[in-house]
Scaffold this motif. Structure first.
Motif, PDB file in Angstrom:
ATOM      1  N   THR A  70       0.854  -1.181   0.000  1.00 22.81           N
ATOM      2  CA  THR A  70       0.000   0.000   0.000  1.00 22.81           C
ATOM      3  C   THR A  70       0.889   1.231   0.000  1.00 22.81           C
ATOM      4  O   THR A  70       1.575   1.488   0.970  1.00 22.81           O
ATOM      5  N   GLY A  71       0.877   1.960  -1.080  1.00 22.97           N
ATOM      6  CA  GLY A  71       1.649   3.200  -1.147  1.00 22.97           C
ATOM      7  C   GLY A  71       3.124   2.942  -0.959  1.00 22.97           C
ATOM      8  O   GLY A  71       3.720   2.168  -1.696  1.00 22.97           O
ATOM      9  N   ASP A  72       3.689   3.553   0.074  1.00 21.06           N
ATOM     10  CA  ASP A  72       5.136   3.536   0.215  1.00 21.06           C
ATOM     11  C   ASP A  72       5.651   2.515   1.227  1.00 21.06           C
ATOM     12  O   ASP A  72       6.671   2.724   1.845  1.00 21.06           O
ATOM     13  N   TYR A  73       4.929   1.439   1.437  1.00 22.37           N
ATOM     14  CA  TYR A  73       5.435   0.409   2.347  1.00 22.37           C
ATOM     15  C   TYR A  73       4.828  -0.939   1.960  1.00 22.37           C
ATOM     16  O   TYR A  73       3.861  -1.009   1.192  1.00 22.37           O
ATOM     17  N   ILE A  74       5.447  -1.999   2.483  1.00 25.54           N
ATOM     18  CA  ILE A  74       4.878  -3.328   2.311  1.00 25.54           C
ATOM     19  C   ILE A  74       4.722  -3.938   3.694  1.00 25.54           C
ATOM     20  O   ILE A  74       5.397  -3.532   4.644  1.00 25.54           O
ATOM     21  N   LYS A  93       5.050  -7.327   9.626  1.00 26.08           N
ATOM     22  CA  LYS A  93       6.098  -6.321   9.825  1.00 26.08           C
ATOM     23  C   LYS A  93       6.020  -5.309   8.690  1.00 26.08           C
ATOM     24  O   LYS A  93       5.888  -5.693   7.526  1.00 26.08           O
ATOM     25  N   VAL A  94       6.109  -4.039   9.048  1.00 19.54           N
ATOM     26  CA  VAL A  94       6.025  -2.990   8.033  1.00 19.54           C
ATOM     27  C   VAL A  94       7.430  -2.669   7.541  1.00 19.54           C
ATOM     28  O   VAL A  94       8.332  -2.434   8.341  1.00 19.54           O
ATOM     29  N   SER A 107      14.584  -2.185   6.423  1.00 21.80           N
ATOM     30  CA  SER A 107      14.376  -3.096   7.550  1.00 21.80           C
ATOM     31  C   SER A 107      13.097  -2.707   8.277  1.00 21.80           C
ATOM     32  O   SER A 107      12.660  -1.558   8.203  1.00 21.80           O
ATOM     33  N   SER A 108      12.553  -3.642   9.035  1.00 20.41           N
ATOM     34  CA  SER A 108      11.296  -3.346   9.724  1.00 20.41           C
ATOM     35  C   SER A 108      11.529  -2.672  11.081  1.00 20.41           C
ATOM     36  O   SER A 108      10.636  -2.579  11.899  1.00 20.41           O
ATOM     37  N   GLY A 109      12.746  -2.198  11.309  1.00 16.27           N
ATOM     38  CA  GLY A 109      13.041  -1.470  12.540  1.00 16.27           C
ATOM     39  C   GLY A 109      14.318  -0.670  12.405  1.00 16.27           C
ATOM     40  O   GLY A 109      15.045  -0.806  11.414  1.00 16.27           O
ATOM     41  N   GLY A 110      14.569   0.189  13.397  1.00 17.08           N
ATOM     42  CA  GLY A 110      15.781   1.010  13.371  1.00 17.08           C
ATOM     43  C   GLY A 110      16.009   1.593  14.751  1.00 17.08           C
ATOM     44  O   GLY A 110      15.508   1.059  15.747  1.00 17.08           O
ATOM     45  N   LEU A 147       8.994   9.567  11.350  1.00 18.99           N
ATOM     46  CA  LEU A 147       7.818   8.728  11.576  1.00 18.99           C
ATOM     47  C   LEU A 147       7.074   9.207  12.821  1.00 18.99           C
ATOM     48  O   LEU A 147       7.704   9.604  13.800  1.00 18.99           O
ATOM     49  N   PRO A 148       5.745   9.125  12.792  1.00 26.22           N
ATOM     50  CA  PRO A 148       5.012   9.345  14.034  1.00 26.22           C
ATOM     51  C   PRO A 148       5.318   8.188  14.974  1.00 26.22           C
ATOM     52  O   PRO A 148       5.634   7.082  14.518  1.00 26.22           O
ATOM     53  N   PHE A 149       5.245   8.460  16.270  1.00 25.97           N
ATOM     54  CA  PHE A 149       5.593   7.445  17.259  1.00 25.97           C
ATOM     55  C   PHE A 149       4.319   6.914  17.895  1.00 25.97           C
ATOM     56  O   PHE A 149       3.444   7.689  18.297  1.00 25.97           O
ATOM     57  N   ASP A 150       4.207   5.602  17.968  1.00 23.66           N
ATOM     58  CA  ASP A 150       2.993   4.991  18.500  1.00 23.66           C
ATOM     59  C   ASP A 150       3.101   4.831  20.014  1.00 23.66           C
ATOM     60  O   ASP A 150       3.285   3.732  20.521  1.00 23.66           O
ATOM     61  N   ALA A 151       3.033   5.966  20.716  1.00 20.56           N
ATOM     62  CA  ALA A 151       3.081   5.961  22.180  1.00 20.56           C
ATOM     63  C   ALA A 151       2.764   7.364  22.646  1.00 20.56           C
ATOM     64  O   ALA A 151       2.996   8.329  21.920  1.00 20.56           O
ATOM     65  N   ASP A 152       2.247   7.500  23.853  1.00 23.82           N
ATOM     66  CA  ASP A 152       1.984   8.829  24.395  1.00 23.82           C
ATOM     67  C   ASP A 152       3.249   9.414  24.996  1.00 23.82           C
ATOM     68  O   ASP A 152       3.415  10.616  25.081  1.00 23.82           O
ATOM     69  N   GLU A 153       4.134   8.518  25.444  1.00 22.48           N
ATOM     70  CA  GLU A 153       5.383   8.963  26.059  1.00 22.48           C
ATOM     71  C   GLU A 153       6.492   8.974  25.014  1.00 22.48           C
ATOM     72  O   GLU A 153       6.581   8.044  24.207  1.00 22.48           O
ATOM     73  N   PRO A 154       7.343   9.996  25.048  1.00 20.16           N
ATOM     74  CA  PRO A 154       8.431  10.024  24.072  1.00 20.16           C
ATOM     75  C   PRO A 154       9.467   8.939  24.349  1.00 20.16           C
ATOM     76  O   PRO A 154       9.609   8.492  25.489  1.00 20.16           O
ATOM     77  N   PRO A 155      10.200   8.505  23.317  1.00 16.68           N
ATOM     78  CA  PRO A 155      11.267   7.520  23.504  1.00 16.68           C
ATOM     79  C   PRO A 155      12.527   8.239  23.966  1.00 16.68           C
ATOM     80  O   PRO A 155      12.499   9.439  24.241  1.00 16.68           O
ATOM     81  N   VAL A 156      13.621   7.515  24.070  1.00 18.48           N
ATOM     82  CA  VAL A 156      14.919   8.165  24.296  1.00 18.48           C
ATOM     83  C   VAL A 156      15.740   8.005  23.028  1.00 18.48           C
ATOM     84  O   VAL A 156      15.500   7.098  22.230  1.00 18.48           O
ATOM     85  N   ILE A 157      16.703   8.908  22.857  1.00 15.92           N
ATOM     86  CA  ILE A 157      17.606   8.817  21.709  1.00 15.92           C
ATOM     87  C   ILE A 157      18.367   7.494  21.781  1.00 15.92           C
ATOM     88  O   ILE A 157      18.830   7.105  22.851  1.00 15.92           O
ATOM     89  N   GLY A 158      18.439   6.813  20.660  1.00 21.36           N
ATOM     90  CA  GLY A 158      19.149   5.542  20.604  1.00 21.36           C
ATOM     91  C   GLY A 158      18.277   4.323  20.827  1.00 21.36           C
ATOM     92  O   GLY A 158      18.738   3.189  20.669  1.00 21.36           O
ATOM     93  N   ALA A 159      17.008   4.531  21.195  1.00 23.20           N
ATOM     94  CA  ALA A 159      16.117   3.397  21.460  1.00 23.20           C
ATOM     95  C   ALA A 159      15.872   2.602  20.177  1.00 23.20           C
ATOM     96  O   ALA A 159      15.769   3.167  19.094  1.00 23.20           O
ATOM     97  N   ALA A 160      15.770   1.274  20.331  1.00 23.81           N
ATOM     98  CA  ALA A 160      15.465   0.406  19.187  1.00 23.81           C
ATOM     99  C   ALA A 160      13.958   0.429  18.953  1.00 23.81           C
ATOM    100  O   ALA A 160      13.169   0.330  19.895  1.00 23.81           O
ATOM    101  N   VAL A 161      13.573   0.599  17.688  1.00 18.72           N
ATOM    102  CA  VAL A 161      12.143   0.667  17.367  1.00 18.72           C
ATOM    103  C   VAL A 161      11.807  -0.311  16.243  1.00 18.72           C
ATOM    104  O   VAL A 161      12.672  -0.714  15.460  1.00 18.72           O
ATOM    105  N   GLU A 162      10.530  -0.670  16.195  1.00 19.39           N
ATOM    106  CA  GLU A 162      10.014  -1.447  15.068  1.00 19.39           C
ATOM    107  C   GLU A 162       8.947  -0.601  14.379  1.00 19.39           C
ATOM    108  O   GLU A 162       8.405   0.324  14.978  1.00 19.39           O
ATOM    109  N   ILE A 163       8.683  -0.927  13.132  1.00 16.95           N
ATOM    110  CA  ILE A 163       7.720  -0.145  12.366  1.00 16.95           C
ATOM    111  C   ILE A 163       6.402  -0.915  12.335  1.00 16.95           C
ATOM    112  O   ILE A 163       6.369  -2.102  11.976  1.00 16.95           O
ATOM    113  N   VAL A 164       5.347  -0.234  12.761  1.00 18.70           N
ATOM    114  CA  VAL A 164       4.018  -0.860  12.858  1.00 18.70           C
ATOM    115  C   VAL A 164       2.982   0.051  12.228  1.00 18.70           C
ATOM    116  O   VAL A 164       3.255   1.224  11.964  1.00 18.70           O
ATOM    117  N   MET A 165       1.803  -0.470  11.988  1.00 22.12           N
ATOM    118  CA  MET A 165       0.702   0.367  11.515  1.00 22.12           C
ATOM    119  C   MET A 165      -0.049   0.889  12.737  1.00 22.12           C
ATOM    120  O   MET A 165      -0.334   0.134  13.669  1.00 22.12           O
TER     121      MET A 165
END
Lengths: 380, 134
Positions: free
Chosen positions: B13-17, B22-23, B58-61, B95-113
């Protein structure tokens, strides 16, 4: 290269002007600049007019309101650097020998053109995801804090300094100094940036009359200030995982200006820089090579950038204090430097002002580090 | 790295698979200078090479930086968290972040819908977000 001089300056108060149109403000600045130069409107041979949100042919409307028509008028849009790009364009025409007396005007009526947070163009994917201008600078501030070990209140001191200076500038949007506590109690706009750390939505206009050396000789003006350099660059494509606390665009533009003026960063006595947000001032002064990366906020805390410090920065109040009518901002910076070099800055006069630099940097476009950056160097 | 034409059975869909829930964002890579672009482009903005290779990130960064936007333009529901995420394919993506609380710099993330933060006619639309790796 033939020298260019600023012969006249004019600027409206910055702030909210519900009873004046953009054309009215532009005309006011033009007429002040003409009077200051001791010239009549008929002596202006061509004009460049910077604006962003004012729609079609703002330049013609403003100059018509000022009583000027028929001459070449060029409308210039280059995001927040529109006004200073108008100056750059005017210097090219003078250097080409096409004219001897030209005008650069910057004008913006933000309060009727804009509401909410300023954002990149809506066609950019990052704007569609919610990126705003405060958001961009907030994210750069987060990096700056981690990389250089500083806290939000260290960065906030930049806003305290600039609003203190603005309180001494009769043309400022804000005329009240704020304490560090007041800044830190302000509402968060984009973490860690708070209200006082974001430039306000302002209306205003500023104009300069530029003349060739030959024309200055003929007129014999004694208050003319040499515009020793005017440089414009655009942001490069961002490739890979670059350091967002380092402004390549600012550095390349400043280097071009230093070379043109034949001065090094160590000779700069004071600066007006594009502090659209508190952190932006740090990134820019460091970007111009005036202070090593990561040291700026500590220097501010020591008072080095105060009006009586070793390198006064934003003595006018900057965008944070004086206000930020986008198109007018770059011209207003040059107006301030001319006042300082003439010794006409009143309460905020910098002692022994000899060489001043104006840095203006605009906008964000998808994929590039920044849109446009100008650096102007003026010498008494 | 999986090329998109090797993953053609995945819903796109558009710019992702989406592969195994896993996005993976759909990007372009310059065969000449190696620059990677998201969103996709037809030519390289650094050296004008065309065409570019299509790649799936990759599906995360990791979080390069972030903020909480508390004031925005009218079409966004505030507050929302934004992050620049660095991918091992040498590209940084907002990317928008899926959480109400901010992450920290360097945190490992995955990409989700996830939904938001932009309000469209039907409410909040589901688009790729970053989320702390679980």
């Amino acid at each position: 290269m033939e020298d260019i001089f600023v012969l006249g300056i004019g600027m409206t108060p910055f702030g909210k002007h519900p009873d004046s149109s953009a054309a009215d403000l532009g005309a006011q600045a033009v007429n002040l600049a003409l009077a200051d130069a001791g010239l009549g409107g008929k002596e202006i041979e061509a004009a460049w007019v910077g604006h962003v949100f004012q729609g079609m042919a703002m330049g013609q409307r403003a100059l018509y309101a000022a009583g000027l028509s028929g001459i070449p008028i060029d409308n210039v849009e280059n995001a927040c650097s529109s006004g200073s790009t108008a100056i750059w364009d005017a210097t090219l025409a003078l250097r080409a020998g096409a004219y001897d007396v030209v005008l650069a005007l910057g004008v913006e009526h933000m309060t009727t053109a804009f509401r909410g947070a300023l954002a990149p163009d809506p066609s950019d994917i990052e704007a569609q995801l919610g990126l705003t201008m405060p958001g961009i600078y907030a994210m750069r501030a987060q990096r700056y804090m981690v990389q250089y070990g500083v806290a939000p209140q260290d960065i906030a001191k930049i806003a305290v300094k600039n609003k203190r200076n603005a309180a001494m500038n009769p043309l400022s949007h804000f005329k009240k100094a704020v304490t560090l506590d007041e800044v830190m109690q302000g509402r968060l706009i984009a973490d860690p940036l708070r209200l006082h750390e974001c430039a306000p939505i302002s209306d205003g206009a500023a104009a300069v009359v530029l003349v060739s050396k030959a024309k200055l000789k003929e007129l014999g003006g004694t208050r003319a200030i040499k515009l020793a350099a005017s440089a414009l660059r655009s942001g490069r494509t961002e490739v890979g995982l670059v350091d967002m606390t380092v402004e390549d665009l600012t550095w390349r533009t400043a280097q071009a200006a230093y070379e043109q003026a034949g001065v090094g960063p160590g000779e700069i006595g004071f600066a007006e820089v594009h502090d659209c947000f508190s952190i932006a001032e740090a990134l820019r002064v460091e970007g111009m090579g005036l202070v090593p990366h990561g040291e700026y906020v500590a220097r501010v805390a020591k008072g080095e950038m105060d009006l009586d410090g070793i390198l006064p920065v934003n003595g006018s109040g900057g965008l944070l204090g004086k206000g930020h009518p986008l198109g007018a901002t770059g011209v207003a910076q040059v107006v301030e430097i001319v006042k300082q070099l003439r010794g006409e800055a009143g309460e905020r006069q910098i002692a022994n002002a000899k060489i001043g630099v104006a840095h203006c940097r605009g906008g964000k476009a998808q994929g590039v580090e920044g849109t446009a950056c100008t650096v102007n160097i003026l010498v008494a | 790295m999986v090329k998109l034409d090797e993953a053609k059975d995945s819903p796109r869909t558009g710019d992702y698979i989406i592969e195994d829930n896993k996005v993976r964002l759909h990007a372009s890579r310059c065969p000449s200078c190696g620059a990677v672009f998201y969103p996709r482009r037809n030519n390289c903005s650094a050296d004008a090479t065309s065409p570019l290779e299509e790649i799936a990130l990759s599906s995360g960064g990791t979080v390069y930086t972030f903020t909480v936007a508390r004031q925005s333009t009218p079409e966004f529901k505030t507050p929302y968290v934004l992050a620049y995420v660095d991918f091992k394919e040498d590209v940084r993506v907002l990317l928008p972040f899926d959480a109400d609380e901010p992450p920290v710099i360097g945190a490992a993330v995955e990409i989700v819908m996830a939904a938001g933060p932009r309000i469209t006619d039907g409410g909040l639309v589901s688009i790729p977000h970053a989320r702390l790796q679980r």
